[in-house]
Each structure stands twice: as C-alpha cells, then as structure tokens.
Design an enzyme around this catalytic site. Structure first.
Site, PDB file in Angstrom:
ATOM      1  N   ASP A  71      50.318 -13.509   7.818  1.00  0.00           N
ATOM      2  CA  ASP A  71      49.218 -14.361   7.363  1.00  0.00           C
ATOM      3  C   ASP A  71      48.620 -13.902   6.040  1.00  0.00           C
ATOM      4  O   ASP A  71      47.645 -14.489   5.567  1.00  0.00           O
ATOM      5  CB  ASP A  71      48.112 -14.409   8.418  1.00  0.00           C
ATOM      6  N   ARG A  96      45.308  -9.403  12.033  1.00  0.00           N
ATOM      7  CA  ARG A  96      45.044  -9.591  10.614  1.00  0.00           C
ATOM      8  C   ARG A  96      44.201  -8.472  10.002  1.00  0.00           C
ATOM      9  O   ARG A  96      43.993  -8.454   8.779  1.00  0.00           O
ATOM     10  CB  ARG A  96      44.349 -10.942  10.384  1.00  0.00           C
ATOM     11  N   ARG A 141      34.928 -17.293  13.483  1.00  0.00           N
ATOM     12  CA  ARG A 141      35.470 -16.084  12.871  1.00  0.00           C
ATOM     13  C   ARG A 141      34.366 -15.185  12.289  1.00  0.00           C
ATOM     14  O   ARG A 141      34.183 -14.059  12.726  1.00  0.00           O
ATOM     15  CB  ARG A 141      36.480 -16.444  11.778  1.00  0.00           C
ATOM     16  N   HIS A 170      37.613 -22.130  10.174  1.00  0.00           N
ATOM     17  CA  HIS A 170      37.062 -21.593   8.932  1.00  0.00           C
ATOM     18  C   HIS A 170      36.342 -22.716   8.199  1.00  0.00           C
ATOM     19  O   HIS A 170      36.752 -23.879   8.271  1.00  0.00           O
ATOM     20  CB  HIS A 170      38.167 -21.060   8.013  1.00  0.00           C
ATOM     21  N   CYS A 268      43.528 -22.111   1.459  1.00  0.00           N
ATOM     22  CA  CYS A 268      43.775 -20.866   2.197  1.00  0.00           C
ATOM     23  C   CYS A 268      44.659 -19.916   1.398  1.00  0.00           C
ATOM     24  O   CYS A 268      44.530 -18.699   1.509  1.00  0.00           O
ATOM     25  CB  CYS A 268      44.414 -21.158   3.542  1.00  0.00           C
TER      26      CYS A 268
END
Length: 275
Positions: A71, A96, A141, A170, A268
């Site tokens: 990612d 992550r 998140r 997000h 992103c």
C-alpha cells in the site's frame, strides 16, 4: 463568492511506484484478497498518472517502494506537508505502520523538518488543505486528537469532520479540494459519507460546494487531484466531471481501476509537498 476555476498553479508531488502492489490483506471494504490483482497493470496506470502531472508542468518526486508494503503506492497517506512542515503519518493497522517512518525518512533526508506523530493519523488521506483551513477526517482511521496535534504544529485552523460510511474511510474518498485559493476555496463532497453535524459544518463553510452523486462516490470519483484549473479524476466520475466543466475546469480522466482494488485513486497516489 465566485465559483469558477481560479487557474493552475505549479505543484510538487511525491509518488511511489507500485512495484510490489497486491491485495494481500483486507483493511477497507474495497479490498478483497480473493480478487486477482495485476501488478504490471497497476504500474502502467500509475505511470500514466505520473506522466499526466508532468505534462501539466508539475514536479514529481519519487520515493522508493519497499518490499512487503504493497500500500506504499498510496503516498498521500504517508504524511501531511503544510508550509514546509512535515507531520508524519502514524497508521492504525499494523500492515501499514512501517510506511510512516519510511516517508518521514524521505523528507528528513532532504532537509525537511519532520515531526513524529503522537496520535494516529493517516496523512493527507484524512487532512486536506483548503485555503488557510485544514479539513480533517475522523471516524475510521485518524484519531480526533490528531487534529489538535496538527493544529498546534501547522498553526492553521483544523476543522474536524466525522465520516460514517466505511466505504469512505478516509476524507479524501468523500471530499475533494477543487481550489485551495484562500480567496475562493472550493470543494466537492458526498453528503451521505458524513455525519449530520459535519454536513452542517460543510454547508456553512462551503455553501457553493459541488455535491457528488452516489455514482461519483462509488467510482471513488472524489479521489481527485486539482491544480486549480486541471482536475485529474477517475473515469467513473461522470456527474462530477460535468459539474466541474460547467465551472470552467479542465477535466482529465485517468484510469486507476487496478489501484482501486486497494481502495485508492489519483489522490491516494499523490502527496502534495507544500513549501
């Protein structure tokens, strides 16, 4: 308030080629381990996105991808940079978490003053600069306490917005900055992604905002990159693109469908370096 394209300004972006991209775990509703991914196609789409920025006259920096961090291509999550100040990401999920230090090191190695986050935050994924404001997402998140940490660091007002639909985990999946011009800040957003109170705040701050349709949102059509004139977006954002053209923006559809399997699109993949 006017509602037209203010004109392009040169941007500096940080990106990470998806050399090791795959979907090997599931941490958002877009990710399905049993759905095949094509790394070569992801790289091809990423390079088209990068080349689009270069063709528009922007600067693109690169961070080297790290094996085992599929990612890392979603560079926007790696940090938030405002006035040359780097607020490092601190990821919620263990898969992550190594990304935050990797991005922080990239900036530190190039002379940036970096600040290690004490609170969980996922960079520009949940912190979007609009004029002198920072719009900050929470709910899935980024911790709300990170908003206060960012405000103390940047010295800009930080506006907390509650996300309520896990598909839009997000802020940059539910809200797009169309113009960050302080004289005429413009955004687009999908109302159903936000709590009632947050929708009321957005209505007060941006009464002329573009409202995305469900079709736009489901194509991750709000995950866009705008330089103030040119808006790079997913091909599925047909309703939003039409509204943008009505306001005088130039829309550029770039296919990031393979990267969508991990829950990301153009924004992103793109971390803006604001100095």
């Amino acid at each position: 308030m006017t509602t037209h394209a203010p004109g392009a300004t040169a941007r500096r972006y940080l990106m990470c080629e998806p050399t090791f991209y795959t979907v090997s775990y599931e941490i958002n509703p877009w990710m399905h381990k049993d759905q095949p991914t094509e790394t070569a196609l992801a790289v091809q789409q990423w390079r088209r996105l990068r080349d689009t920025y270069l063709d528009l006259g922007h600067t693109v920096e690169r961070i080297d991808p790290i094996p085992g961090l599929p990612d890392m291509v979603y560079a926007a999550n790696g940090a938030t940079v405002v006035d040359g100040i780097v607020y490092s990401a601190r990821f919620r999920y263990p898969e992550r978490q190594p990304e935050g230090p990797a991005y922080q090191k990239w900036f530190a190695d190039r002379g940036f003053v970096t600040h290690t986050a004490a609170r969980i935050n996922e960079g520009e994924g949940d912190m979007l600069v609009v004029g002198r404001l920072v719009l900050a997402g929470t709910g899935f998140r980024t911790e709300r306490s990170a908003h206060a940490e960012a405000q103390e660091l940047f010295g800009h007002p930080v506006i907390s917005l509650e996300l309520v639909d896990p598909h839009y985990y997000h802020l940059d999946t539910a809200l797009a900055v169309i113009s960050s011009d302080p004289a005429d800040p413009q955004v687009a957003y999908y109302p159903a992604a936000f709590s009632a109170g947050s929708r009321a705040v957005l209505e007060q701050l941006f009464p002329d905002a573009l409202l995305a349709t469900e079709r736009d949102a489901q194509a991750l059509g709000l995950n866009i990159v705008s330089d103030g004139q040119h808006v790079v977006h997913a091909p599925g954002a047909v309703d939003l693109a039409a509204k943008l053209r009505e306001r005088g923006y130039d829309t550029i559809a770039v296919d990031t469908s393979e990267l969508l399997k991990g829950g990301g699109g153009a924004k992103c993949c793109t971390l803006e370096i604001r100095s």
